[in-house]
Design a protein around this motif. Structure first.
Motif, PDB file in Angstrom:
ATOM      1  N   LEU A  60       0.824  -1.213   0.000  1.00 23.73           N
ATOM      2  CA  LEU A  60       0.000   0.000   0.000  1.00 23.73           C
ATOM      3  C   LEU A  60       0.859   1.265   0.000  1.00 23.73           C
ATOM      4  O   LEU A  60       0.598   2.207  -0.753  1.00 23.73           O
ATOM      5  CB  LEU A  60      -0.914   0.009   1.228  1.00 23.73           C
ATOM      6  N   VAL A  61       1.886   1.275   0.833  1.00 20.96           N
ATOM      7  CA  VAL A  61       2.747   2.456   0.913  1.00 20.96           C
ATOM      8  C   VAL A  61       3.480   2.647  -0.418  1.00 20.96           C
ATOM      9  O   VAL A  61       3.623   3.769  -0.911  1.00 20.96           O
ATOM     10  CB  VAL A  61       3.736   2.329   2.100  1.00 20.96           C
ATOM     11  N   GLY A  62       3.905   1.555  -1.028  1.00 19.99           N
ATOM     12  CA  GLY A  62       4.579   1.633  -2.334  1.00 19.99           C
ATOM     13  C   GLY A  62       3.662   2.276  -3.372  1.00 19.99           C
ATOM     14  O   GLY A  62       4.096   3.144  -4.142  1.00 19.99           O
ATOM     15  N   ARG A  63       2.386   1.873  -3.377  1.00 14.21           N
ATOM     16  CA  ARG A  63       1.423   2.455  -4.335  1.00 14.21           C
ATOM     17  C   ARG A  63       1.192   3.933  -4.023  1.00 14.21           C
ATOM     18  O   ARG A  63       1.101   4.758  -4.923  1.00 14.21           O
ATOM     19  CB  ARG A  63       0.086   1.690  -4.267  1.00 14.21           C
ATOM     20  N   VAL A  73      -7.927   3.617  10.736  1.00 11.88           N
ATOM     21  CA  VAL A  73      -7.790   2.164  10.613  1.00 11.88           C
ATOM     22  C   VAL A  73      -8.310   1.768   9.232  1.00 11.88           C
ATOM     23  O   VAL A  73      -9.416   2.155   8.844  1.00 11.88           O
ATOM     24  CB  VAL A  73      -8.598   1.429  11.703  1.00 11.88           C
ATOM     25  N   ILE A  74      -7.494   1.042   8.491  1.00 14.95           N
ATOM     26  CA  ILE A  74      -7.880   0.641   7.132  1.00 14.95           C
ATOM     27  C   ILE A  74      -7.811  -0.888   7.039  1.00 14.95           C
ATOM     28  O   ILE A  74      -6.789  -1.479   7.398  1.00 14.95           O
ATOM     29  CB  ILE A  74      -6.923   1.275   6.099  1.00 14.95           C
ATOM     30  N   ILE A  75      -8.904  -1.488   6.593  1.00 20.69           N
ATOM     31  CA  ILE A  75      -8.881  -2.947   6.376  1.00 20.69           C
ATOM     32  C   ILE A  75      -8.455  -3.191   4.935  1.00 20.69           C
ATOM     33  O   ILE A  75      -9.112  -2.733   4.003  1.00 20.69           O
ATOM     34  CB  ILE A  75     -10.263  -3.565   6.664  1.00 20.69           C
ATOM     35  N   ASN A  76      -7.339  -3.872   4.784  1.00 24.77           N
ATOM     36  CA  ASN A  76      -6.822  -4.123   3.434  1.00 24.77           C
ATOM     37  C   ASN A  76      -7.393  -5.436   2.897  1.00 24.77           C
ATOM     38  O   ASN A  76      -6.733  -6.474   2.931  1.00 24.77           O
ATOM     39  CB  ASN A  76      -5.288  -4.148   3.454  1.00 24.77           C
ATOM     40  N   ALA A 101      -8.529  -0.109  -0.348  1.00 22.38           N
ATOM     41  CA  ALA A 101      -7.651   0.254   0.775  1.00 22.38           C
ATOM     42  C   ALA A 101      -6.746   1.427   0.381  1.00 22.38           C
ATOM     43  O   ALA A 101      -6.525   2.354   1.171  1.00 22.38           O
ATOM     44  CB  ALA A 101      -6.827  -0.950   1.211  1.00 22.38           C
ATOM     45  N   LEU A 102      -6.241   1.411  -0.861  1.00 23.97           N
ATOM     46  CA  LEU A 102      -5.384   2.511  -1.316  1.00 23.97           C
ATOM     47  C   LEU A 102      -6.173   3.819  -1.342  1.00 23.97           C
ATOM     48  O   LEU A 102      -5.668   4.868  -0.927  1.00 23.97           O
ATOM     49  CB  LEU A 102      -4.824   2.202  -2.709  1.00 23.97           C
ATOM     50  N   GLY A 103      -7.413   3.749  -1.802  1.00 24.93           N
ATOM     51  CA  GLY A 103      -8.267   4.944  -1.811  1.00 24.93           C
ATOM     52  C   GLY A 103      -8.445   5.495  -0.411  1.00 24.93           C
ATOM     53  O   GLY A 103      -8.389   6.710  -0.188  1.00 24.93           O
ATOM     54  N   LEU A 116      -6.386   5.077   2.123  1.00 21.87           N
ATOM     55  CA  LEU A 116      -5.092   5.608   2.579  1.00 21.87           C
ATOM     56  C   LEU A 116      -4.872   7.010   2.011  1.00 21.87           C
ATOM     57  O   LEU A 116      -4.467   7.936   2.725  1.00 21.87           O
ATOM     58  CB  LEU A 116      -3.967   4.657   2.148  1.00 21.87           C
ATOM     59  N   LYS A 117      -5.177   7.173   0.731  1.00 18.42           N
ATOM     60  CA  LYS A 117      -5.004   8.491   0.106  1.00 18.42           C
ATOM     61  C   LYS A 117      -5.944   9.521   0.748  1.00 18.42           C
ATOM     62  O   LYS A 117      -5.563  10.675   0.969  1.00 18.42           O
ATOM     63  CB  LYS A 117      -5.262   8.393  -1.404  1.00 18.42           C
ATOM     64  N   ALA A 118      -7.162   9.094   1.056  1.00 21.48           N
ATOM     65  CA  ALA A 118      -8.125  10.017   1.691  1.00 21.48           C
ATOM     66  C   ALA A 118      -7.630  10.417   3.082  1.00 21.48           C
ATOM     67  O   ALA A 118      -7.744  11.584   3.487  1.00 21.48           O
ATOM     68  CB  ALA A 118      -9.500   9.356   1.778  1.00 21.48           C
ATOM     69  N   ALA A 119      -7.061   9.470   3.815  1.00 20.43           N
ATOM     70  CA  ALA A 119      -6.552   9.770   5.162  1.00 20.43           C
ATOM     71  C   ALA A 119      -5.406  10.775   5.071  1.00 20.43           C
ATOM     72  O   ALA A 119      -5.312  11.718   5.869  1.00 20.43           O
ATOM     73  CB  ALA A 119      -6.079   8.483   5.846  1.00 20.43           C
ATOM     74  N   VAL A 120      -4.535  10.603   4.086  1.00 21.79           N
ATOM     75  CA  VAL A 120      -3.397  11.515   3.909  1.00 21.79           C
ATOM     76  C   VAL A 120      -3.898  12.915   3.560  1.00 21.79           C
ATOM     77  O   VAL A 120      -3.451  13.918   4.125  1.00 21.79           O
ATOM     78  CB  VAL A 120      -2.439  10.966   2.817  1.00 21.79           C
ATOM     79  N   ARG A 121      -4.862  12.965   2.641  1.00 19.97           N
ATOM     80  CA  ARG A 121      -5.404  14.264   2.217  1.00 19.97           C
ATOM     81  C   ARG A 121      -6.062  15.001   3.389  1.00 19.97           C
ATOM     82  O   ARG A 121      -5.794  16.165   3.638  1.00 19.97           O
ATOM     83  CB  ARG A 121      -6.453  14.027   1.128  1.00 19.97           C
TER      84      ARG A 121
END
Ligand SMILES: Nc1nc2c(ncn2[C@@H]2O[C@H](COP(=O)(O)OP(=O)(O)O)[C@@H](O)[C@H]2O)c(=O)[nH]1
Ligand SMILES: Nc1ncnc2c1ncn2[C@@H]1O[C@H](COP(=O)(O)OP(=O)(O)O)[C@@H](O)[C@H]1O
Length: 205
Positions: A20-23, A164-167, A173-175, A177-182
């Motif tokens: 996920l972090v790589g993506r 908390v993200i369930i992969n 899950a990537l979506g 993660l990106k939303a959490a970062v934003r």
């Protein structure tokens, strides 16, 4: 003062955090990944200075003694640590930094920088976690068994995290993660404008 946001990503081994972090990094050039120091042996395909700085136990203990780690932990019988100088330098330059560390390291970082944004990645189930570790093909059966056995203990710390993200499905899950970062960047920018004093961690020399 220019300062970046600190993101902490933790997960039990095999949950998919590296994937996920790589993506995320491939799509978001503003986040930099901190490269940890570890005493774990490199896996096939891992390069010194790319996935980790691979060092021996003596070197690790000497660095720890000199206070060179912003945080460190022993995980699955190996030592892991984040370089303090590298992290502080990059954050002072205004980079958003991402640490892929365990819950013990996350606790240490939160004490130093309460504004750090922490994200915990969960697998859909323990059975799927085990399947993923096997599928990755990088660890012996013995190592897989130890990582699966440790997963429940690590997951007990999930409530300490902001997101908390369930992969389950990787793209979903990537979506998330990106939303959490934003969302965190916006919140962080507002906090920084209102409370510059809480960024004392970045002012230490
Ligand atoms: N505290 C801390 N944990 C780390 C650091 N680097 C890696 N880890 C954690 O150590 C654990 C094992 O990592 P690794 O050996 O790469 O296995 P993987 O998680 O299965 O890819 C994971 O929970 C990592 O997040 C670090 O610098 N500090
Ligand atoms: N959503 C997913 N669905 C299926 N397999 C996944 C998913 N996410 C990751 N994987 C696979 O699971 C294995 C473990 O992922 P990895 O990113 O190495 O986990 P971690 O860094 O948390 O130990 C890898 O083989 C990876 O390709």
């Amino acid at each position: 003062m220019i300062a970046g946001t600190l993101f902490i990503v933790a997960a039990p081994s095999g949950a998919g955090k590296t994937t996920l972090v790589g993506r995320l990094m491939a799509e978001d050039p503003h986040v930099q990944h901190s490269i940890s120091y570890t005493t774990r042996a490199p896996r096939a395909g891992e390069q010194n200075g790319r996935e980790y700085h691979f060092i021996d136990v003596q070197q690790f203990l000497a660095m720890r003694e000199r206070g060179e780690f912003a945080e460190w932990a022993e995980v699955h019988d190996n030592f892991y640590g984040t370089s303090r100088v590298w992290l502080e330098q990059r954050m002072k330059e205004g980079c958003d930094m991402l640490l892929e560390i365990d819950w013990q390291g996350a606790q240490q970082m939160r004490r130093q920088l309460p504004e750090a944004v922490s994200i915990f990645i969960l697998p859909p189930s323990i059975a799927e976690l085990e399947r993923r570790l096997r599928k990755r093909g990088s660890d012996s059966e013995d190592v897989i068994a130890r990582r699966v056995a440790g997963a429940l203990g690590e997951m007990r710390h999930v409530h300490e995290f902001d997101f908390v993200i369930i992969n389950n499905d990787l793209d979903v899950a990537l979506g998330e993660l990106k939303a959490a970062v934003r969302a965190s960047r916006l919140r962080f920018a507002r906090q920084r404008a209102r409370h510059p004093d809480v960024f004392r961690f970045l002012d230490q020399d």
